[in-house]
Write a protein that holds these residues in place. Structure first.
Motif, PDB file in Angstrom:
ATOM      1  N   GLN A 289       0.812  -1.216   0.000  1.00  0.00           N
ATOM      2  CA  GLN A 289       0.000   0.000   0.000  1.00  0.00           C
ATOM      3  C   GLN A 289       0.851   1.275   0.000  1.00  0.00           C
ATOM      4  O   GLN A 289       0.315   2.358   0.214  1.00  0.00           O
ATOM      5  CB  GLN A 289      -0.925   0.009   1.226  1.00  0.00           C
ATOM      6  N   GLY A 290       2.137   1.141  -0.227  1.00  0.00           N
ATOM      7  CA  GLY A 290       3.023   2.299  -0.177  1.00  0.00           C
ATOM      8  C   GLY A 290       2.879   3.219  -1.372  1.00  0.00           C
ATOM      9  O   GLY A 290       2.454   2.806  -2.461  1.00  0.00           O
ATOM     10  N   LEU A 291       3.255   4.477  -1.177  1.00  0.00           N
ATOM     11  CA  LEU A 291       3.135   5.476  -2.230  1.00  0.00           C
ATOM     12  C   LEU A 291       4.046   5.170  -3.414  1.00  0.00           C
ATOM     13  O   LEU A 291       3.625   5.282  -4.569  1.00  0.00           O
ATOM     14  CB  LEU A 291       3.465   6.859  -1.658  1.00  0.00           C
ATOM     15  N   ILE A 292       5.300   4.774  -3.122  1.00  0.00           N
ATOM     16  CA  ILE A 292       6.255   4.535  -4.213  1.00  0.00           C
ATOM     17  C   ILE A 292       5.795   3.387  -5.104  1.00  0.00           C
ATOM     18  O   ILE A 292       5.744   3.522  -6.340  1.00  0.00           O
ATOM     19  CB  ILE A 292       7.660   4.235  -3.643  1.00  0.00           C
ATOM     20  N   ASN A 293       5.457   2.256  -4.502  1.00  0.00           N
ATOM     21  CA  ASN A 293       5.011   1.117  -5.309  1.00  0.00           C
ATOM     22  C   ASN A 293       3.677   1.390  -5.986  1.00  0.00           C
ATOM     23  O   ASN A 293       3.407   0.882  -7.081  1.00  0.00           O
ATOM     24  CB  ASN A 293       4.902  -0.132  -4.431  1.00  0.00           C
ATOM     25  N   GLY A 294       2.846   2.210  -5.340  1.00  0.00           N
ATOM     26  CA  GLY A 294       1.574   2.561  -5.955  1.00  0.00           C
ATOM     27  C   GLY A 294       1.751   3.395  -7.210  1.00  0.00           C
ATOM     28  O   GLY A 294       1.005   3.242  -8.183  1.00  0.00           O
ATOM     29  N   LEU A 295       2.756   4.274  -7.190  1.00  0.00           N
ATOM     30  CA  LEU A 295       3.002   5.139  -8.355  1.00  0.00           C
ATOM     31  C   LEU A 295       3.769   4.423  -9.453  1.00  0.00           C
ATOM     32  O   LEU A 295       3.550   4.684 -10.636  1.00  0.00           O
ATOM     33  CB  LEU A 295       3.770   6.392  -7.916  1.00  0.00           C
ATOM     34  N   THR A 296       4.698   3.559  -9.054  1.00  0.00           N
ATOM     35  CA  THR A 296       5.560   2.901 -10.044  1.00  0.00           C
ATOM     36  C   THR A 296       5.047   1.526 -10.472  1.00  0.00           C
ATOM     37  O   THR A 296       5.497   0.989 -11.487  1.00  0.00           O
ATOM     38  CB  THR A 296       6.983   2.742  -9.486  1.00  0.00           C
ATOM     39  N   GLY A 297       4.144   0.949  -9.693  1.00  0.00           N
ATOM     40  CA  GLY A 297       3.642  -0.369 -10.018  1.00  0.00           C
ATOM     41  C   GLY A 297       4.584  -1.502  -9.638  1.00  0.00           C
ATOM     42  O   GLY A 297       4.355  -2.654 -10.024  1.00  0.00           O
ATOM     43  N   SER A 298       5.637  -1.204  -8.900  1.00  0.00           N
ATOM     44  CA  SER A 298       6.594  -2.233  -8.487  1.00  0.00           C
ATOM     45  C   SER A 298       6.108  -2.929  -7.216  1.00  0.00           C
ATOM     46  O   SER A 298       5.139  -2.498  -6.583  1.00  0.00           O
ATOM     47  CB  SER A 298       7.978  -1.616  -8.249  1.00  0.00           C
ATOM     48  N   THR A 299       6.796  -3.990  -6.844  1.00  0.00           N
ATOM     49  CA  THR A 299       6.441  -4.749  -5.627  1.00  0.00           C
ATOM     50  C   THR A 299       7.654  -4.885  -4.705  1.00  0.00           C
ATOM     51  O   THR A 299       7.800  -5.872  -3.995  1.00  0.00           O
ATOM     52  CB  THR A 299       5.911  -6.144  -6.000  1.00  0.00           C
ATOM     53  N   ILE A 300       8.528  -3.894  -4.723  1.00  0.00           N
ATOM     54  CA  ILE A 300       9.739  -3.935  -3.901  1.00  0.00           C
ATOM     55  C   ILE A 300       9.378  -3.769  -2.430  1.00  0.00           C
ATOM     56  O   ILE A 300       8.597  -2.890  -2.069  1.00  0.00           O
ATOM     57  CB  ILE A 300      10.723  -2.823  -4.331  1.00  0.00           C
ATOM     58  N   ASP A 301       9.938  -4.604  -1.595  1.00  0.00           N
ATOM     59  CA  ASP A 301       9.765  -4.482  -0.148  1.00  0.00           C
ATOM     60  C   ASP A 301      10.917  -3.620   0.366  1.00  0.00           C
ATOM     61  O   ASP A 301      11.970  -4.118   0.757  1.00  0.00           O
ATOM     62  CB  ASP A 301       9.788  -5.870   0.501  1.00  0.00           C
TER      63      ASP A 301
END
Length: 228
Positions: free
Chosen positions: A73-85
């Motif tokens: 639910q993070g902003l970065i992954n939400g904007l980039t579409g990545s799944t990095i933890d």
């Protein structure tokens, strides 16, 4: 220490923490202080925005950045579409934690330099302006040398911040999986059922000795200035 594998990674991480806070946060904080000292438009608004992280604890900073770094639910992954933890992957979590720490540390450095800039004698800048010196030359040739006591304070603060970096990484994962720091190793060895108080105390003594070196240097410089 050779029989305790996390020790040298923790030392390396503390050195990286110091390098990032000193070589990135410090110049950025100084740059922001110079801009605000020029009394640019809406400078009070900008100063408040940069001051806000300073009053927050590093633990709270960690929780705030969790909203940005969260894998699902993070902003970065939400904007980039990545799944990095960002907080869980050891390839990224140290750098992610450093970004969060620098967000707060930059504002603190800005306050220190802003206070120093307000104390600079205006006649020095006036004289440089009359001689035709540019703003950049005036700062580096006249203003920056006057800020020597602030520079020493910033150095000592950066070292102490790098050594006592604990709250943020403890909130993230208790200083494990790529986020080992000396301070977290001290806590891990002292607190808990399988505590090793003697070993934890030895680590704490190492931290004390390292910080004492820079504190003594600072005190000697301050006492030398007072004797002049």
């Amino acid at each position: 220490m050779a029989r305790y594998p996390p020790f040298w990674p923790a030392v390396r991480h503390n050195l990286i923490w110091l390098a990032v806070t000193f070589f990135i946060s410090t110049p950025l904080g100084m740059f922001l202080a110079v801009l605000l000292d020029m009394e640019m438009r809406a400078s009070r608004v900008y100063q408040t925005a940069f001051d806000l992280p300073v009053v927050l604890s590093l633990a709270l900073v960690g929780f705030i950045w969790q909203l940005i770094y969260s894998r699902d639910q993070g902003l970065i992954n939400g904007l980039t579409g990545s799944t990095i933890d960002w907080y869980g992957d050891p390839k990224y979590n140290l750098w992610a934690a450093l970004v969060a720490a620098c967000w707060r540390h930059t504002g603190y450095i800005m306050l220190l330099y802003l206070a120093g800039l307000k104390g600079v004698d205006p006649s020095l800048r006036e004289a440089a302006r009359v001689d035709g010196a540019s703003e950049r030359t005036t700062f580096f040739k006249i203003v920056f040398p006057v800020l020597a006591p602030i520079n020493i304070i910033v150095l000592v603060v950066s070292v102490i911040e790098a050594l006592r970096a604990f709250d943020l990484v403890w909130v993230i994962n208790k200083g494990r999986n790529g986020l080992e720091l000396i301070a977290t190793l001290v806590t891990q060895n002292i607190v808990g059922e399988a505590s090793r108080i003697g070993f934890g105390s030895a680590l704490a003594t190492i931290m004390l000795l390292i910080s004492s070196v820079f504190i003594v240097i600072y005190l000697r410089i301050v006492m030398r200035e007072q004797q002049r």
